[in-house]
Design an enzyme around this catalytic site. Structure first.
Site, PDB file in Angstrom:
ATOM      1  CB  THR A 131       1.831  -0.028   4.658  1.00 38.60           C
ATOM      2  OG1 THR A 131       2.169  -1.123   3.808  1.00 38.60           O
ATOM      3  CG2 THR A 131       3.013   0.278   5.569  1.00 38.60           C
ATOM      4  N   GLY A 132       0.332  -2.783   5.459  1.00 36.73           N
ATOM      5  CA  GLY A 132       0.383  -4.116   6.060  1.00 36.73           C
ATOM      6  C   GLY A 132      -0.893  -4.858   5.738  1.00 36.73           C
ATOM      7  CB  ILE A 133      -2.144  -8.155   6.691  1.00 42.52           C
ATOM      8  CG1 ILE A 133      -0.949  -8.805   5.971  1.00 42.52           C
ATOM      9  CG2 ILE A 133      -3.411  -8.986   6.499  1.00 42.52           C
ATOM     10  CD1 ILE A 133      -0.499 -10.099   6.561  1.00 42.52           C
ATOM     11  CB  THR A 157      -0.837  -0.049   1.307  1.00 43.65           C
ATOM     12  OG1 THR A 157      -1.693  -1.172   1.224  1.00 43.65           O
ATOM     13  CG2 THR A 157      -1.639   1.205   1.534  1.00 43.65           C
ATOM     14  CG  ASP A 173      -5.817  -1.371   5.916  1.00 41.69           C
ATOM     15  OD1 ASP A 173      -5.620  -2.257   5.070  1.00 41.69           O
ATOM     16  OD2 ASP A 173      -4.983  -0.496   6.177  1.00 41.69           O
ATOM     17  NE  ARG A 175      -8.867  -7.534   2.460  1.00 43.26           N
ATOM     18  CZ  ARG A 175      -7.809  -6.744   2.496  1.00 43.26           C
ATOM     19  NH1 ARG A 175      -7.514  -6.005   1.468  1.00 43.26           N
ATOM     20  NH2 ARG A 175      -7.065  -6.692   3.567  1.00 43.26           N
ATOM     21  CB  VAL A 176     -13.962  -3.615   2.770  1.00 43.54           C
ATOM     22  CG1 VAL A 176     -13.701  -2.137   3.037  1.00 43.54           C
ATOM     23  CG2 VAL A 176     -15.284  -3.791   2.028  1.00 43.54           C
TER      24      VAL A 176
END
Ligand code: GLY
Length: 239
Positions: free
Chosen positions: A224-226, A175, A206, A203-204
């Site tokens: 940023t990340g999962i 991201t 973050d 899927r939404v």
């Protein structure tokens, strides 16, 4: 009183940045973008305008998983999400799973002044039509070949191996985000993503929620990340 501007940008966390040649290339891309956006702030540009400019430049760089260079979802389509938070106005706007445009952040920008400020899927597509945004295919050969590889393995991975450079196929996430403080002391944050890749349709991320992108009058955060981990903690809004 004029404040010295401050600027933070990121092209996504992940092991991709540990590659040697790759690290240099990613740094070079980020440095170029920081230089342009910081100059804009020094010339009196607002924090909101600066984070939009920065996000657009990052969306245009195919190294990063946002805009051009976004990863493919489980059905082989690209759907992108982005959001903008004006810390002074305390206004959040976002777009979820928008397709076939160059700059998802521009949709989030346009939504700042709307009554309905977060749009997804069909609503997002309708907004794109209203804004008369030109059709743009964000697919790159690299992302397509990554998806084809996953297909060979019958999609055994839970998310895409999002790489910032070609030689680091094991890297994940990517991201992009920008946080700025302008000369008037105003703060804004923008975040944009192609998602985590191989996700279920609908899927939404973050990145289009205050969990992943938030600002107040004194601070801004772009995560940023999962996404699921970020949402669990409602990270950005915790400031
Ligand atoms: N942080 C980006 C995503 O998980 O969608």
């Amino acid at each position: 009183m004029t404040v010295q501007p401050k600027l933070i940008i990121h092209g996504g966390a992940g092991s991709s940045l540990q590659g040697k040649g790759g690290l240099m290339a990613v740094r070079e891309s980020l440095h170029k973008i920081v230089a342009v956006v910081y100059a804009f702030l020094e010339n009196g540009g607002s924090a909101v305008e600066a984070v939009i400019l920065g996000a657009q430049l990052l969306e245009d760089d195919p190294r990063f998983n946002a805009g051009t260079g976004s990863v493919l979802q489980s059905d082989g389509q690209i759907r992108m999400s982005a959001s903008l938070m004006d810390g002074t106005a305390q206004k959040f706007s976002g777009v979820i799973n928008v397709a076939r445009i160059q700059h998802p952040i521009q949709v989030a920008q346009a939504l700042q002044t709307e009554t309905d400020r977060v749009l997804s899927d069909f609503g997002a597509a309708e907004m794109v039509r209203e804004l008369q945004m030109p059709i743009h295919n964000p697919l790159t050969d690299l992302r397509l070949s990554e998806w084809m590889e996953e297909r060979k393995g019958n999609f055994s991975s839970s998310m895409a191996g999002v790489v910032a450079e070609e030689e680091m196929a094991s890297a994940r996430r990517g991201t992009i985000g920008v946080v700025a403080l302008d000369q008037n002391g105003k703060v804004a944050a923008a975040t944009s993503t192609g998602g985590k890749g191989l996700e279920r349709i609908g899927r939404v991320s973050d990145s289009a929620m205050p969990a992943g992108n938030y600002a107040t009058s004194v601070a801004g955060v772009s995560c940023t990340g999962i996404g699921e981990d970020i949402i669990d903690e409602c990270l950005a809004a915790k400031l």
